[in-house]
Design a protein around this motif. Structure first.
Motif, mmCIF file in Angstrom:
data_model
loop_
_atom_site.group_PDB
_atom_site.id
_atom_site.type_symbol
_atom_site.label_atom_id
_atom_site.label_comp_id
_atom_site.label_asym_id
_atom_site.label_seq_id
_atom_site.Cartn_x
_atom_site.Cartn_y
_atom_site.Cartn_z
ATOM 1 N N ALA A 186 0.818 -1.215 0.000
ATOM 2 C CA ALA A 186 0.000 0.000 0.000
ATOM 3 C C ALA A 186 0.850 1.264 0.000
ATOM 4 N N PHE A 187 2.139 1.110 -0.241
ATOM 5 C CA PHE A 187 3.080 2.227 -0.181
ATOM 6 C C PHE A 187 2.997 3.047 -1.464
ATOM 7 N N THR A 188 2.677 4.338 -1.339
ATOM 8 C CA THR A 188 2.582 5.218 -2.506
ATOM 9 C C THR A 188 3.279 6.538 -2.222
ATOM 10 N N ILE A 189 3.709 7.182 -3.310
ATOM 11 C CA ILE A 189 4.303 8.515 -3.194
ATOM 12 C C ILE A 189 3.284 9.490 -2.596
ATOM 13 N N ASP A 190 2.023 9.356 -3.017
ATOM 14 C CA ASP A 190 0.982 10.248 -2.502
ATOM 15 C C ASP A 190 0.847 10.128 -0.988
ATOM 16 N N ALA A 191 0.836 8.889 -0.493
ATOM 17 C CA ALA A 191 0.661 8.686 0.943
ATOM 18 C C ALA A 191 1.830 9.270 1.723
ATOM 19 N N VAL A 192 3.030 9.092 1.213
ATOM 20 C CA VAL A 192 4.206 9.650 1.900
ATOM 21 C C VAL A 192 4.168 11.168 1.865
ATOM 22 N N ALA A 193 3.806 11.727 0.732
ATOM 23 C CA ALA A 193 3.724 13.185 0.624
ATOM 24 C C ALA A 193 2.711 13.745 1.615
ATOM 25 N N GLN A 194 1.558 13.087 1.725
ATOM 26 C CA GLN A 194 0.545 13.552 2.663
ATOM 27 C C GLN A 194 1.048 13.454 4.102
ATOM 28 N N ARG A 195 1.706 12.354 4.431
ATOM 29 C CA ARG A 195 2.226 12.180 5.786
ATOM 30 C C ARG A 195 3.300 13.206 6.101
ATOM 31 N N ALA A 196 4.123 13.534 5.100
ATOM 32 C CA ALA A 196 5.219 14.478 5.316
ATOM 33 C C ALA A 196 4.773 15.927 5.211
ATOM 34 N N GLY A 197 3.542 16.163 4.757
ATOM 35 C CA GLY A 197 3.052 17.531 4.610
ATOM 36 C C GLY A 197 3.734 18.274 3.486
ATOM 37 N N THR A 198 3.923 17.564 2.366
ATOM 38 C CA THR A 198 4.585 18.189 1.222
ATOM 39 C C THR A 198 3.890 17.736 -0.054
ATOM 40 N N SER A 199 4.480 18.049 -1.194
ATOM 41 C CA SER A 199 3.874 17.691 -2.475
ATOM 42 C C SER A 199 4.551 16.476 -3.084
ATOM 43 N N ARG A 200 3.853 15.834 -4.015
ATOM 44 C CA ARG A 200 4.433 14.705 -4.715
ATOM 45 C C ARG A 200 5.680 15.117 -5.476
ATOM 46 N N ALA A 201 5.672 16.316 -6.029
ATOM 47 C CA ALA A 201 6.806 16.768 -6.841
ATOM 48 C C ALA A 201 8.090 16.806 -6.033
ATOM 49 N N VAL A 202 7.980 17.184 -4.754
ATOM 50 C CA VAL A 202 9.162 17.248 -3.894
ATOM 51 C C VAL A 202 9.783 15.868 -3.758
#
Length: 200
Positions: A35-51
């Motif tokens: 279930a690991f996604t770039i979107d989920a990490v970005a949301q957890r980190a409080g940043t954007s996917r582009a970063v």
């Protein structure tokens, strides 16, 4: 410049990268690689996917970077109890606090990672070990050899890794830290008889 509105300043450089990798590691632990996604990490980190994409173009690269980062953040110490037996027992018991979570991660949460990338647990472990720095068990073996507790000629690479391979095997099978009795058994009954100097 210190912000005046009471809000934290914008994260940059290594601070930002550490925060992203911490978030990725937490996401892997909570949900596994399936279930690991770039979107989920970005949301957890409080940043954007582009970063994230600028640093790690694929999710497997991000996952591997997160695992390596988590290993690096563990403070590694090499015990010096005055004996080979004491040093190895102390090190393996310390692994219960610092490494058992990693072993569970490698065996349980990353099944989809291995299927997707074609890597194995051994491949991932080797890539992590290459990135590690600091004290190593070789210091324990060198001191023991100088004290006459082990025969360097009997300490082949496979035997040198044996206590830790047995430890990892038990952790990956049981997903539980090893008991002190199990650690003592590995050291006393299996490892030490293989490396002690033979009688003249």
């Amino acid at each position: 410049m210190t912000p005046t509105d009471g809000k934290p300043g914008r994260r940059r450089g290594q601070e930002l990268e550490n925060a992203l990798l911490d978030a990725a590691w937490d996401e892997l632990n909570d949900h596994g690689y399936g279930a690991f996604t770039i979107d989920a990490v970005a949301q957890r980190a409080g940043t954007s996917r582009a970063v994230l994409y600028r640093r790690w173009p694929t999710r497997d690269e991000l996952a591997q970077a997160a695992i390596t980062h988590a290993v690096r953040t563990v403070v590694r110490t090499v015990p010096d109890t005055g004996s080979l037996r004491g040093d190895l027992i102390a090190m393996l018991l310390d692994f219960n606090e610092t490494r058992s979570q990693f072993a569970a991660m490698l065996s349980v949460h990353l099944g989809a990672f291995y299927a997707e990338t074609g890597q194995t647990i051994a491949d991932l472990r080797r890539s992590i070990v290459r990135e590690e720095s600091g004290p190593t068990v070789q210091e324990i073996y060198d001191r023991a050899a100088a004290r006459g507790e082990l025969d360097p000629d009997r300490l082949t690479p496979r035997i040198a890794n044996l206590p830790f391979d047995l430890y990892r095997h038990d952790i990956m099978v049981t997903l539980q830290p090893l008991s002190e009795a199990a650690v003592v058994e590995i050291v006393d009954d299996i490892f030490l008889p293989l490396v002690r100097p033979r009688p003249a």
